[in-house]
Write a protein that holds these residues in place. Structure first.
Motif, PDB file in Angstrom:
ATOM      1  N   ASN A  98     -14.459 -55.747 -14.322  1.00  0.00           N
ATOM      2  CA  ASN A  98     -15.356 -54.968 -13.476  1.00  0.00           C
ATOM      3  C   ASN A  98     -16.699 -54.700 -14.150  1.00  0.00           C
TER       4      ASN A  98
ATOM      5  N   ASP B 202      -7.179 -62.051 -14.094  1.00  0.00           N
ATOM      6  CA  ASP B 202      -5.961 -61.313 -14.429  1.00  0.00           C
ATOM      7  C   ASP B 202      -4.818 -61.597 -13.465  1.00  0.00           C
ATOM      8  N   LYS B 203      -5.006 -62.557 -12.546  1.00  0.00           N
ATOM      9  CA  LYS B 203      -3.962 -62.890 -11.585  1.00  0.00           C
ATOM     10  C   LYS B 203      -3.157 -64.092 -12.083  1.00  0.00           C
TER      11      LYS B 203
ATOM     12  N   THR C 276      -9.133 -60.081 -20.147  1.00  0.00           N
ATOM     13  CA  THR C 276      -8.436 -60.142 -18.858  1.00  0.00           C
ATOM     14  C   THR C 276      -8.130 -58.769 -18.271  1.00  0.00           C
ATOM     15  N   SER C 277      -8.578 -57.707 -18.914  1.00  0.00           N
ATOM     16  CA  SER C 277      -8.315 -56.363 -18.390  1.00  0.00           C
ATOM     17  C   SER C 277      -9.204 -56.076 -17.183  1.00  0.00           C
ATOM     18  N   PRO C 278      -8.698 -55.355 -16.174  1.00  0.00           N
ATOM     19  CA  PRO C 278      -9.505 -55.019 -14.996  1.00  0.00           C
ATOM     20  C   PRO C 278     -10.795 -54.286 -15.353  1.00  0.00           C
TER      21      PRO C 278
ATOM     22  N   ASN D 254      -6.826 -55.681  -5.353  1.00  0.00           N
ATOM     23  CA  ASN D 254      -6.273 -54.746  -6.339  1.00  0.00           C
ATOM     24  C   ASN D 254      -4.796 -54.459  -6.085  1.00  0.00           C
TER      25      ASN D 254
ATOM     26  N   ASN E 156     -14.238 -51.008  -6.455  1.00  0.00           N
ATOM     27  CA  ASN E 156     -14.286 -52.307  -7.134  1.00  0.00           C
ATOM     28  C   ASN E 156     -13.166 -53.218  -6.637  1.00  0.00           C
ATOM     29  N   ASP E 157     -13.055 -53.341  -5.332  1.00  0.00           N
ATOM     30  CA  ASP E 157     -11.962 -54.099  -4.729  1.00  0.00           C
ATOM     31  C   ASP E 157     -12.507 -55.084  -3.701  1.00  0.00           C
TER      32      ASP E 157
ATOM     33  N   VAL F 271     -13.464 -62.463 -11.803  1.00  0.00           N
ATOM     34  CA  VAL F 271     -12.519 -61.988 -10.791  1.00  0.00           C
ATOM     35  C   VAL F 271     -11.402 -63.019 -10.607  1.00  0.00           C
TER      36      VAL F 271
END
Length: 428
Positions: free
Chosen positions: A45, A368-369, A39-41, A188, A159-160, A365
């Motif tokens: 990515n 992690d939210k 789950t890390s950004p 982000n 990366n947004d 994507v």
């Protein structure tokens, strides 16, 4: 059985990156460290970068409107290169976990790398069908007195994913009209931000009140607009997601009629136009070979399928074109090869509404939210899947690690030489 706790980090990372998203979702319950990693950004990515470079182009996601039930539906089509028709086994339903409260369906603002942006009223939603997760964006701060326009795109520089909202205060056809206010939502950052983009909005430029999807490529979104300062000619208006500045791109002079319908798109990484020539009932495809150079606009090919009620949707693999045809009881989806002029049937949908189709991209994507509340039946279904996954994921982990033996044997040998004494790292 090998001890997963002592698997070298770089080998673990390589194995996880090779797994499908569905497996990664299940493997989060192996341990806290695995959940934190997946789950890390950074992992999300890098996983997207690998997915885009090794995309399974035989998968197609299709959106269509079920007018009878007043809902929108999504299907995942697995194309079989050996057959002319996609069988029922190759078509999978994808359930949107929410319904529009005002209309029978959401406005599709756009999609990028498998992430969808949906809109109704002031409610904007980002949905990832691959992981069955969505987030509702906070209410924007700017009010549109005239009307507002939305676009959705991906900025690879940061990366947004960003939603652009252009709120018009007046009719911009006239000299001295107030420029629109522009605000941008960043995934982000998790918030809307009013920008100075309106200061660069060119005078006497308008966009159609009828919503159309803006093409997203190279860190910008592109609209077809009208230039009222030049006899209402067509022009492309871009908004850069990085410097947040509007720019104009002229079209080839005299090539488009006032009754033509033009949409921006992407063809092999280049800005392109899909133009319906209403007088000839055909579509022409234009591509800008050198970005920003007006003389580089080239008519790539023309499509004349000699049938009624058809529409070009977008481009697909191998330069093929996705086409829909309305017929009794619904619509048919085709793949058209401009070179051979062959048409391949991709499936039928019981819909009388316009559809959307694009490559299906698996990604993590929004993983992690925070989770949002979904309808009860959807929540129960999700809990059942997670419960089953947690019971069997440890066994799957061992099987996958074991199956990777030959691929990573050389890498493990190198690691062992560098870290002699680490006897607990071994393959059965």
């Amino acid at each position: 059985m090998m001890d997963l706790e002592y698997l070298p980090y770089d080998v673990l990372l390589e194995i996880l990156h090779r797994l499908p998203v569905k497996s990664l979702i299940r493997f989060r319950c192996v341990s806290k460290s695995w959940n934190s990693l997946i789950t890390s950004p950074a992992f999300i990515n890098s996983n997207l970068t690998r997915t885009r470079s090794h995309s399974d182009s035989n998968k197609l996601i299709v959106r269509y409107l079920d007018v009878a039930l007043r809902v929108e539906r999504y299907k995942l089509i697995h194309e079989d290169n050996d057959n002319n028709v996609s069988s029922s086994e190759e078509i999978q339903d994808l359930k949107l976990p929410l319904r529009s409260s005002r209309l029978s369906y959401f406005q599709l603002v756009g999609s990028a790398n498998g992430l969808f942006c949906l809109y109704e009223g002031n409610r904007c939603i980002l949905w990832n069908p691959c992981i069955r997760k969505f987030i509702t964006l906070p209410n924007p701060s700017v009010t549109a007195e005239f009307f507002c326009y939305l676009a959705f795109g991906f900025d690879s520089r940061t990366n947004d994913y960003k939603v652009v909202r252009i709120a018009y205060k007046s009719d911009t056809r006239y000299e001295g009209a107030k420029p629109p206010l522009v605000e941008v939502y960043s995934v982000n950052e998790g918030s809307w931000r009013v920008t100075s983009g309106g200061d660069s909005y060119p005078p006497k430029i308008t966009m159609s009140i009828r919503p159309q999807q803006a093409a997203s490529l190279n860190g910008a979104v592109y609209f077809v607009a009208n230039d009222w300062g030049n006899a209402q000619s067509f022009i492309v208006l871009s908004f850069d997601l990085g410097d947040e500045v509007f720019r104009l791109i002229c079209l080839p002079y005299g090539k488009f009629g006032s009754d033509d319908r033009i949409f921006t798109s992407e063809f092999k990484g280049l800005l392109s136009l899909i133009c319906y020539e209403s007088w000839h009932y055909i579509y022409s495809i234009w591509v800008m070979k050198e970005y920003g150079i007006v003389d580089s606009w080239t008519k790539q090919f023309t499509i004349d399928l000699n049938m009624q009620y058809w529409k070009v949707l977008r481009f697909w693999k191998n330069d093929h074109v996705l086409v829909q045809k309305m017929q009794s009881g619904g619509l048919m989806l085709f793949s058209y090869d401009p070179e051979s002029q062959q048409v391949k049937n991709l499936g039928f949908c019981k819909s009388t509404g316009c559809s959307y189709a694009d490559n299906y991209v698996e990604n993590l994507v929004l993983l992690d939210k925070p989770n949002e509340v979904v309808p009860k039946e959807e929540s129960e279904q999700e809990e059942e899947v997670q419960s089953v996954g947690c019971h069997i994921c440890l066994r799957w982990c061992s099987e996958i690690v074991f199956s990777a033996k030959s691929a990573f044997r050389q890498k493990i040998t190198t690691i062992r030489r560098r870290t002699e004494g680490c006897s607990r790292v071994m393959w059965q």
